[in-house]
Design a protein around this motif. Sequence first.
Motif, PDB file in Angstrom:
ATOM      1  N   TYR A 121      -1.585  -9.799   3.888  1.00  0.00           N
ATOM      2  CA  TYR A 121      -0.656 -10.202   2.832  1.00  0.00           C
ATOM      3  C   TYR A 121       0.741  -9.685   3.126  1.00  0.00           C
ATOM      4  O   TYR A 121       0.947  -8.824   3.994  1.00  0.00           O
ATOM      5  N   CYS A 175       0.839  -1.191   0.000  1.00  0.00           N
ATOM      6  CA  CYS A 175       0.000   0.000   0.000  1.00  0.00           C
ATOM      7  C   CYS A 175       0.877   1.245   0.000  1.00  0.00           C
ATOM      8  O   CYS A 175       0.503   2.291  -0.501  1.00  0.00           O
ATOM      9  N   HIS A 203      -9.957   1.896  -1.681  1.00  0.00           N
ATOM     10  CA  HIS A 203      -9.991   1.382  -0.315  1.00  0.00           C
ATOM     11  C   HIS A 203      -9.267   2.360   0.595  1.00  0.00           C
ATOM     12  O   HIS A 203      -8.479   3.184   0.146  1.00  0.00           O
ATOM     13  N   ASP A 221      -6.896  -2.702   5.376  1.00  0.00           N
ATOM     14  CA  ASP A 221      -7.446  -2.261   4.096  1.00  0.00           C
ATOM     15  C   ASP A 221      -8.951  -2.446   4.133  1.00  0.00           C
ATOM     16  O   ASP A 221      -9.452  -3.563   4.216  1.00  0.00           O
ATOM     17  N   HIS A 228       2.082  -6.436   5.600  1.00  0.00           N
ATOM     18  CA  HIS A 228       1.060  -5.384   5.576  1.00  0.00           C
ATOM     19  C   HIS A 228       0.920  -4.704   6.934  1.00  0.00           C
ATOM     20  O   HIS A 228       0.806  -5.370   7.965  1.00  0.00           O
ATOM     21  N   HIS A 257      -6.526   2.643   3.479  1.00  0.00           N
ATOM     22  CA  HIS A 257      -5.473   1.982   4.260  1.00  0.00           C
ATOM     23  C   HIS A 257      -5.355   2.778   5.549  1.00  0.00           C
ATOM     24  O   HIS A 257      -5.016   3.954   5.550  1.00  0.00           O
TER      25      HIS A 257
HETATM   26 ZN    ZN Z   1      -3.071  -1.398   2.947  1.00  0.00          ZN
END
Ligand code: ZN
Length: 467
Positions: free
Chosen positions: A123, A40, A231, A135, A131, A233
């Motif tokens: 992930y 991200c 999305h 998300d 991560h 984050h």
């Molecule tokens: Zn993210």
Amino acid sequence: MKTNILIILCFNFLNLSYAQNYRFPEGGGEYVMSNNYNECLSEEQRLQIKQKLQQSITRLESSGKIIQKSKLTSPLIHPLFIWPVDKSDSTPYNNVWSISNHVDHNPNFPNAIQDWNCGSRTYDTSSGYNHKGIDIFTWPFSLFQMDNNQAIAVAAADGVIIGKDDGNYDRSCSFNSNNWNAVYISHADGSQTWYGHLKNGSLTNKNPGDTVVAGEFLGVVGSSGNSTGPHLHFEVYNNLNQLVDTYTGTCNNWSSSTDSWWQNQKPYWEPKINAVLSHSSAPQFNSCPTSENPNLNDNFTVGSNVVVGIYLADQLAGTSVNLVMRRPDNSVLANWNFNLVDQYYASWWYWTFSPIEMSQQLGTYQFTATYQGNSVTHSFNYGNLGINENFNQKFDLFPNPSSDVIIIESKDNLIINNIKFFDLLGKEVASFNNFQEQIRISSLSNGIYLIRVSTSDGVYSTKFVKN
Ligand SMILES: [Zn+2]
């Protein structure tokens, strides 16, 4: 003996009525927020942001807009968050999001993942990124939602804005090295919340140093930066600048997160009805960055199909949704259970009702989905009776019923262009373009008709009975 027969008869009857009502969905299935397993935010970008925020904090401390960490009185208690994604007032949905990824607690990589609940809803990447946030993707119609400002990021707790990034492209569909649009907030104990991937130009007008309260608008959920679709984050640091996983659970053993950071921590799986909608035809999910065509329609003309859809978040395997279609007089047109076989973060299913079924009654229909004890009802008009409610304010139509002749007069001297008669299957059976008040209807067979009057001011409809 008699009793036995009675029981068998009842049983057969129940089975029969259930089978008659059951409807196979015409389509739908899992919705996957495409995840190319890219970061991200790259470590380089993260480092730059941290440096920039530190400079901003130093400035704001010296101007007295935030208290220096060394002067905060201990014990420092972290804030308790509300959910950072909300729907805007204009959305026709019940809920606008689901979760695709949590924080990854497994330091190994790649494909070595574990979230706070010991599951794999997270992930990592081959480059060593695990991560670092949650998300929260928008559903249904994520790009359409972004275009129409329907899902927004809100402050998870009271605080002071310490940074904003804006002006970056917001329709990313795959990996790139773009920067994101984001808002960064410092809370009373010195902890920080980051809100990333926001829509370009949608950010709050407030600036670093300004205070925000929990629930306050920060920006529209978008797909800026390294992102495969709209999305939020949501990344959190405690007052020691340690990464926080806001959820407490068996597999979160970080010292930064010994207790939950939520006012009400949500369950790991939280099945929800995000939307119940009616459509002129099945929605189209196009390839990113093209927005979806939801084909939403709440006002159907007689003769058209009605497509009804349900949009679920956290569909659980082995559960079922109850669906009921009610006619304008509240009688049940259809009532069936739809079994959900698979487990999905997001799913959608749709069914079509034919004009033959719908034309039995004209007016406001109600379609209700009930899932896990929660019901959502969507209303729509069939036969343009939404307009019909105005008919009597605009026109005199008499006599009704009639066998021979009717008179239609405009109360406002509207110019009538034409008058059309439709049967209950939506077939046009008569059309009058030139008439002098009186309309001869003796050639129509007896029954119920929809009359549609087209004027310079719009179209008005009403029901008429020929006897
Ligand atoms: Zn993210």
